[in-house]
Design a protein around this motif. Structure first.
Motif: not given
Length: 174
Positions: A138-165
């Motif tokens: 039910l809420t998986l789409n919201n999580v995917d949306t939030e995760l994608e927004a965070i990844k786009q933000r990291m890309t725009s800031l030219e950061l390479s962050i993974t979950e392992q960090d």
């Protein structure tokens, strides 16, 4: 804590077994201890149509049964059989810790805080993992949306962050 792949079928199978054994054991032990306590301390003069006055003893039997079941489960938590169950329970506890600080972390992410972005990336990736394991679609789409927004933000800031960090110590900064 690091994110690891969990075999969903094995996790669900073992979790269902543990829950069933826990509930069955709790029921049997509660009945047993309730009856033992009533036989030792209970009201022996029972009149038809009136309360026996042993509710507190039955409740105490449930508490004793629960304590024994919880203690047994706690002692078994490091065995191989409980590996996935214990990992997911620890992950959910960590998600709860992050959630309590989520407002401050999101404010930090709005200010392009590297630590906040690491935490948010881990948080939403771990939520996705747990939601998939628990079939919470039910809420998986919201999580995917939030995760994608965070990844786009990291890309725009030219950061390479993974979950392992992610490191739990990062939470102390918020």
């Amino acid at each position: 804590m690091k994110l690891v792949e969990v075999d969903k079928v094995l996790y669900r199978q073992r979790l269902n077994r543990v829950i069933a054994v826990f509930i069955g054991s709790l029921a049997l032990l509660s009945l047993f201890f309730g009856q033992v306590l009533i036989s030792i301390f209970g009201n022996v003069e029972i009149q038809s149509g009136e309360s026996t006055g042993n509710l507190h003893l039955n409740f105490l039997g449930v508490l004793i049964g629960f304590a024994l079941c919880a203690g047994a489960l706690y002692q078994q938590r490091h065995r191989d059989y409980f590996k996935e169950i214990y990992y997911v329970s620890r992950l959910k506890a960590l998600q709860n810790r992050i959630y309590r600080k989520l407002k401050a972390i999101k404010l930090g992410a709005d200010k392009d805080s590297h630590d906040a972005l690491i935490i948010l990336n881990f948080y939403f990736a771990s939520l996705k993992l747990v939601y998939l394991l628990d079939d919470n679609t039910l809420t998986l789409n919201n999580v995917d949306t939030e995760l994608e927004a965070i990844k786009q933000r990291m890309t725009s800031l030219e950061l390479s962050i993974t979950e392992q960090d992610f490191d739990v110590e990062l939470l102390n900064r918020f």
